[in-house]
Design a protein around this motif. Structure first.
Motif, short mmCIF file in Angstrom:
data_model
loop_
_atom_site.label_atom_id
_atom_site.label_comp_id
_atom_site.label_asym_id
_atom_site.label_seq_id
_atom_site.Cartn_x
_atom_site.Cartn_y
_atom_site.Cartn_z
N VAL A 195 1.30 1.52 -2.21
CA VAL A 195 0.50 0.63 -1.36
C VAL A 195 -0.93 0.50 -1.87
O VAL A 195 -1.50 -0.60 -1.89
CB VAL A 195 0.55 1.10 0.12
CG1 VAL A 195 0.26 2.58 0.26
CG2 VAL A 195 -0.41 0.30 0.98
N ASP A 196 -1.54 1.60 -2.31
CA ASP A 196 -2.93 1.50 -2.77
C ASP A 196 -3.04 0.75 -4.09
O ASP A 196 -4.03 0.04 -4.33
CB ASP A 196 -3.60 2.89 -2.84
CG ASP A 196 -2.70 3.97 -3.41
OD1 ASP A 196 -1.48 3.88 -3.21
OD2 ASP A 196 -3.22 4.89 -4.06
N ALA B 136 -2.93 -2.87 -3.26
CA ALA B 136 -4.22 -3.30 -2.72
C ALA B 136 -5.23 -3.49 -3.85
O ALA B 136 -5.98 -4.46 -3.88
CB ALA B 136 -4.74 -2.28 -1.71
N GLN B 137 -5.21 -2.54 -4.81
CA GLN B 137 -6.17 -2.62 -5.91
C GLN B 137 -5.89 -3.82 -6.82
O GLN B 137 -6.78 -4.32 -7.48
CB GLN B 137 -6.13 -1.31 -6.72
CG GLN B 137 -6.74 -0.15 -5.96
CD GLN B 137 -6.52 1.18 -6.63
OE1 GLN B 137 -5.97 1.25 -7.73
NE2 GLN B 137 -6.97 2.25 -5.99
N PHE C 227 -3.42 -6.28 9.48
CA PHE C 227 -2.43 -5.64 10.35
C PHE C 227 -2.30 -6.33 11.70
O PHE C 227 -3.28 -6.80 12.27
CB PHE C 227 -2.84 -4.17 10.60
CG PHE C 227 -2.51 -3.24 9.48
CD1 PHE C 227 -2.99 -3.48 8.20
CD2 PHE C 227 -1.74 -2.11 9.70
CE1 PHE C 227 -2.70 -2.61 7.16
CE2 PHE C 227 -1.44 -1.23 8.66
CZ PHE C 227 -1.92 -1.49 7.40
N PHE D 169 -1.80 5.29 5.77
CA PHE D 169 -1.28 4.01 5.24
C PHE D 169 -2.32 2.90 5.38
O PHE D 169 -2.54 2.12 4.45
CB PHE D 169 0.00 3.61 5.98
CG PHE D 169 0.56 2.28 5.53
CD1 PHE D 169 1.21 2.16 4.30
CD2 PHE D 169 0.39 1.14 6.31
CE1 PHE D 169 1.70 0.93 3.87
CE2 PHE D 169 0.88 -0.09 5.88
CZ PHE D 169 1.54 -0.20 4.66
N TYR D 170 -2.98 2.88 6.52
CA TYR D 170 -4.00 1.85 6.77
C TYR D 170 -5.11 1.94 5.71
O TYR D 170 -5.49 0.93 5.11
CB TYR D 170 -4.58 2.05 8.17
CG TYR D 170 -5.53 0.96 8.61
CD1 TYR D 170 -5.07 -0.30 8.93
CD2 TYR D 170 -6.90 1.21 8.71
CE1 TYR D 170 -5.94 -1.30 9.34
CE2 TYR D 170 -7.78 0.22 9.13
CZ TYR D 170 -7.29 -1.03 9.45
OH TYR D 170 -8.16 -2.02 9.85
N LEU D 171 -5.59 3.15 5.46
CA LEU D 171 -6.67 3.32 4.48
C LEU D 171 -6.18 3.00 3.06
O LEU D 171 -6.89 2.39 2.26
CB LEU D 171 -7.23 4.74 4.54
CG LEU D 171 -7.91 5.13 5.86
CD1 LEU D 171 -8.39 6.58 5.81
CD2 LEU D 171 -9.10 4.21 6.16
N ARG D 172 -4.95 3.41 2.76
CA ARG D 172 -4.42 3.14 1.41
C ARG D 172 -4.23 1.64 1.21
O ARG D 172 -4.38 1.12 0.10
CB ARG D 172 -3.09 3.86 1.19
CG ARG D 172 -3.26 5.36 1.06
CD ARG D 172 -1.90 6.02 0.85
NE ARG D 172 -1.39 5.79 -0.49
CZ ARG D 172 -0.13 6.00 -0.85
NH1 ARG D 172 0.73 6.44 0.04
NH2 ARG D 172 0.26 5.77 -2.08
N SER D 173 -3.87 0.93 2.29
CA SER D 173 -3.66 -0.51 2.16
C SER D 173 -4.96 -1.23 1.84
O SER D 173 -4.97 -2.42 1.55
CB SER D 173 -3.05 -1.08 3.44
OG SER D 173 -4.04 -1.25 4.43
N ARG D 174 -6.09 -0.51 1.94
CA ARG D 174 -7.39 -1.08 1.56
C ARG D 174 -7.80 -0.62 0.16
O ARG D 174 -8.96 -0.76 -0.23
CB ARG D 174 -8.45 -0.70 2.58
CG ARG D 174 -8.16 -1.16 4.01
CD ARG D 174 -7.76 -2.62 4.06
NE ARG D 174 -7.55 -3.13 5.41
CZ ARG D 174 -6.46 -3.79 5.77
NH1 ARG D 174 -5.47 -4.01 4.93
NH2 ARG D 174 -6.35 -4.27 6.99
N GLY D 175 -6.86 0.01 -0.54
CA GLY D 175 -7.12 0.35 -1.94
C GLY D 175 -7.54 1.79 -2.19
O GLY D 175 -7.75 2.19 -3.33
N LEU D 176 -7.68 2.60 -1.11
CA LEU D 176 -8.05 3.99 -1.33
C LEU D 176 -6.82 4.79 -1.77
O LEU D 176 -5.72 4.57 -1.26
CB LEU D 176 -8.62 4.61 -0.05
CG LEU D 176 -9.85 3.92 0.56
CD1 LEU D 176 -10.34 4.70 1.77
CD2 LEU D 176 -10.97 3.82 -0.47
N SER D 177 -7.02 5.72 -2.69
CA SER D 177 -5.91 6.55 -3.12
C SER D 177 -5.49 7.45 -1.96
O SER D 177 -6.26 7.65 -1.01
CB SER D 177 -6.33 7.42 -4.30
OG SER D 177 -7.29 8.37 -3.87
N ARG D 178 -4.30 8.01 -2.05
CA ARG D 178 -3.84 8.90 -0.98
C ARG D 178 -4.83 10.05 -0.78
O ARG D 178 -5.16 10.42 0.33
CB ARG D 178 -2.45 9.45 -1.35
CG ARG D 178 -1.91 10.38 -0.30
CD ARG D 178 -0.46 10.74 -0.43
NE ARG D 178 -0.11 11.55 0.71
CZ ARG D 178 0.31 11.07 1.87
NH1 ARG D 178 0.50 9.78 2.02
NH2 ARG D 178 0.55 11.86 2.88
#
Lengths: 252, 449
Positions: free
Chosen positions: A72-73, A76-77, A84, B400-409
């Motif tokens: 997912v990340d 996004a990248q 959502f 999941f919300y934060l990762r969907s903004r491009g942050l790594s796990r």
């Protein structure tokens, strides 16, 4: 840009998507409409990379890459953004820190220099004003105690900050009053630049008065059963989803 | 035959007995000081109390046998270090500093407290002979040795060498915090460091104290056992904030004791951050001697590896119209263990008090463990007491919300964990100290894989 072929998706052994075909070219706006439980949100989540779903068939290609191979990340990248339907409330994470971090992470992967704190603040303020939000919002915790409308605006704000290539708006209009709907739509329209593509998932035609789509697809029981231009949305609004169901029944 | 816990405790006592003998021999003339009698009675008291086992209710979740198996000695009084380690420095805080290495005072790295208007500092020995301060000090210490049932308090008093008495004059606000830096340094044998501080905050005076526990070298064969005791005596309308940052390497021990005696309209606040160490035990005890008193106890801990951190609090609501707030947050990973035991005593006279207590823990692995035990004993009938304890995991929807903004796990997890702890660090009033604490928490997070 996005090419989905015969996509089949299960949740816990139940087939939700039964062979979706969707082709989104740069700059296009596609609206996905359909009754409750037709699989609209599942489609959005699968494109964004939610892990609870099992892809059992078909393919998703994004800018020439197999999307299902990316986390997912990573998606996004690479410019995929999901607005959502129910944004998560995260107490303790301040809006400003969160936006700063996602902005600079995204700039880093795009090979751009990180903005210094002053530039960051200026950039964020511009975006906040563009979405018609109050700057005080930056001091609050992420979505924590936000009204439904504030949460949706916040999604569009994050989209404006990240400047994605492909944005999926999952029922961005639900829970919004007419004024908020206009503001959100204006925000989206401001980001339409002929390159950026949108997949707009919605129940109602109302949003599509403001965000005018190039294509409208009707999703029913996991399949796209009808596609057309914006006039299809108007027809649906007038006749309701039963019209589609009846038409389908007649062809069987 | 396998050694029993009782055997280990007995042997430990015998070793301390021998150490106490050689310690007394090294004191020469100082033995005539009244403080030495207090040391002696503390050591006798230790013998009657014995070291705890898991059968002791107050030590149910914390075994001290790992601590007691070493043969501790006291550090050479001539030991010095050349400079202050970076980790001890508070970049944006102008503090008055006292530095100790394994309990040995480092005068060349320390500031002179007596140069600060309104502050007077003495060695405990000198204060015992002081015409004004001897009363408050000797009665305080004598009654504490009589009553305190924590054997490590008695151990600390018995072996206390560079104890200090610090007085803040009436109506004086000490702007600069006092920072006490305790450095643990492994050497050729295990060391016992036993600092003792008595703060006497006079009427309407204000004091901020920062205690830093850090270590420079690490050697699990030869750990340092820090026992520590701080008394805070708060007169009417006095206000005192104390902050403890513990960032010891993972083979050192700390048993930390705070006792606050509060008079009318006084405010005592303690914030404790445990980010390291092998076995850490914190005892905090606040006693309300009159009405309209406020006590705030806050704490955060980050447990990694096999760290064990035990927070014990006791708020004694003896008088009406007082208030207490307690909030501890814990993050535990790997095989770390956390303990929270929050006692609130509301005596029959303590009507109209308001006591709040909360403890939240985040568990990041299957093998980490948290034991939470709120313990309220209420004998008054018109009071407000609330308590809550939660133990949970990171919210995967938020990740999941934060990762969907491009942050790594990893970044997403760190952001959520920091946010979890910041709800408590936000209570730190002093901006510089708050930044210092948060920056230390952030750098400790870097150790999480």
């Amino acid at each position: 840009m996005l090419s989905i072929k015969d996509l089949k998706v299960n949740i816990e052994d139940k087939m939700i998507l039964k062979g979706i075909n969707l082709d989104v070219k740069p700059g296009e706006v596609h609206a996905i409409m359909g009754p409750n439980g037709s699989g609209k949100s599942t489609l959005g989540n699968v494109i964004a990379g939610k892990e609870d779903y099992e892809i059992t068939g078909g393919s998703m290609e994004y800018l020439g890459e197999d999307l299902s191979e990316l986390d997912v990340d990573e998606r996004a990248q690479k410019g995929v953004f999901l607005s959502f339907q129910y944004p998560v409330e995260i107490p303790g994470v301040s809006m400003s820190n969160f936006l700063k971090q996602i902005l600079n992470t995204s700039r880093k992967v795009r090979g751009l220099e990180e903005l210094n704190p002053m530039e960051t603040l200026k950039f964020l303020r511009e975006k906040v004003n563009m979405i018609g939000m109050n700057e005080q919002m930056l001091k609050r915790s992420l979505n924590d105690g936000f009204s439904g409308g504030e949460k949706k605006r916040n999604e569009i704000l994050q989209m404006a900050v990240l400047e994605p290539k492909l944005a999926i708006l999952d029922e961005t209009d639900s829970g919004l009053d007419i004024d908020a709907l206009k503001v959100v739509a204006e925000g989206v329209n401001a980001l339409r630049d002929g390159e950026r593509s949108f997949v707009v998932i919605t129940h109602y035609q109302r949003l599509l008065n403001y965000i005018v789509p190039d294509y409208v697809h009707v999703l029913h029981e996991g399949r796209i059963v009808k596609s057309g231009d914006k006039s299809l949305a108007l027809e649906l609004e007038e006749k309701g989803y039963d019209w589609i169901k009846d038409e389908l029944a007649a062809t069987v | 035959m396998q050694q029993t816990v009782i055997d280990i405790n007995k042997e430990a006592y015998q070793r301390f007995d021998a150490l106490f003998g050689s310690f007394e021999a090294s004191l020469n003339g100082q033995k005539s000081n009244p403080f030495h009698q207090i040391r002696q009675s503390a050591f006798e008291k230790l013998n009657t109390l014995q070291f705890p086992t898991l059968r002791h209710e107050d030590w149910k979740y914390t075994s001290v046998q790992r601590i007691l198996k070493h043969k501790y000695v006291l550090e050479d009084t001539s030991m010095t270090i050349s400079s202050l380690p970076e980790v001890a420095k508070m970049p944006d805080v102008d503090a008055i500093r006292l530095v100790f290495v394994n309990g040995v005072y480092q005068s060349h790295l320390s500031d002179n407290l007596n140069q600060v208007e309104g502050l007077s500092a003495f060695s405990v020995e000198d204060a015992m002979n002081h015409e004004v301060y001897n009363k408050v000090l000797s009665s305080r210490l004598t009654s504490e040795v009589d009553e305190n049932t924590n054997p490590f308090f008695q151990l600390n008093t018995a072996f206390s060498r560079s104890g200090m008495f610090i007085n803040v004059d009436k109506n004086v606000v000490i702007e600069k915090p006092i920072q006490i830096v305790h450095i643990s340094q492994s050497g050729d044998s295990p060391k016992l460091s036993a600092p003792l501080f008595v703060f006497n905050v006079e009427q309407s005076a204000v004091l901020n104290v920062v205690e830093s526990y850090i270590s420079t070298e690490t050697n699990s064969e030869n750990p340092v056992l820090n026992t520590s005791h701080c008394f805070y005596n708060l007169a009417k309308q006095a206000k005192c904030n104390t902050y403890k940052l513990q960032k010891l390497s993972d083979d050192h021990y700390l048993i930390h004791d705070i006792k606050a005696d509060q008079d009318r309209d006084s405010v005592f606040t303690s914030f404790t951050a445990d980010l390291g160490g092998a076995i850490i035990r914190n005892n905090i005890n606040a006693i309300h001697g009159d009405e309209n008193i406020l006590t705030n106890l806050y704490g955060v801990l980050l447990g990694l590896g096999t760290q064990h951190v035990d927070n014990q609090t006791l708020i004694d609501h003896a008088k009406p119209h007082c208030q207490s707030n307690e909030w501890y947050k814990c993050i535990l990973d790997d095989r770390a263990r956390g303990v929270f035991n929050g006692k609130v005593m509301v005596r029959q006279d303590a009507q109209k008090i308001n006591a709040f207590q909360q403890n939240n823990a985040l568990i990041l692995s299957d093998t980490a463990r948290m034991d939470a035990k709120p313990q309220l004993e209420i004998f008054a009938d018109d009071v407000r007491c609330s308590h809550g304890a939660t133990i949970g995991q990171i919210d995967e929807d938020a990740v999941f919300y934060l990762r969907s903004r491009g942050l790594s796990r990893r970044d997403a997890m760190l952001m959520l964990q920091l946010a979890f702890l910041q709800e408590v660090t936000d209570f730190i009033e002093h901006n510089g100290i708050r930044d210092f604490m948060v920056n230390n928490i952030v750098s400790s997070f870097e150790k999480i894989v």
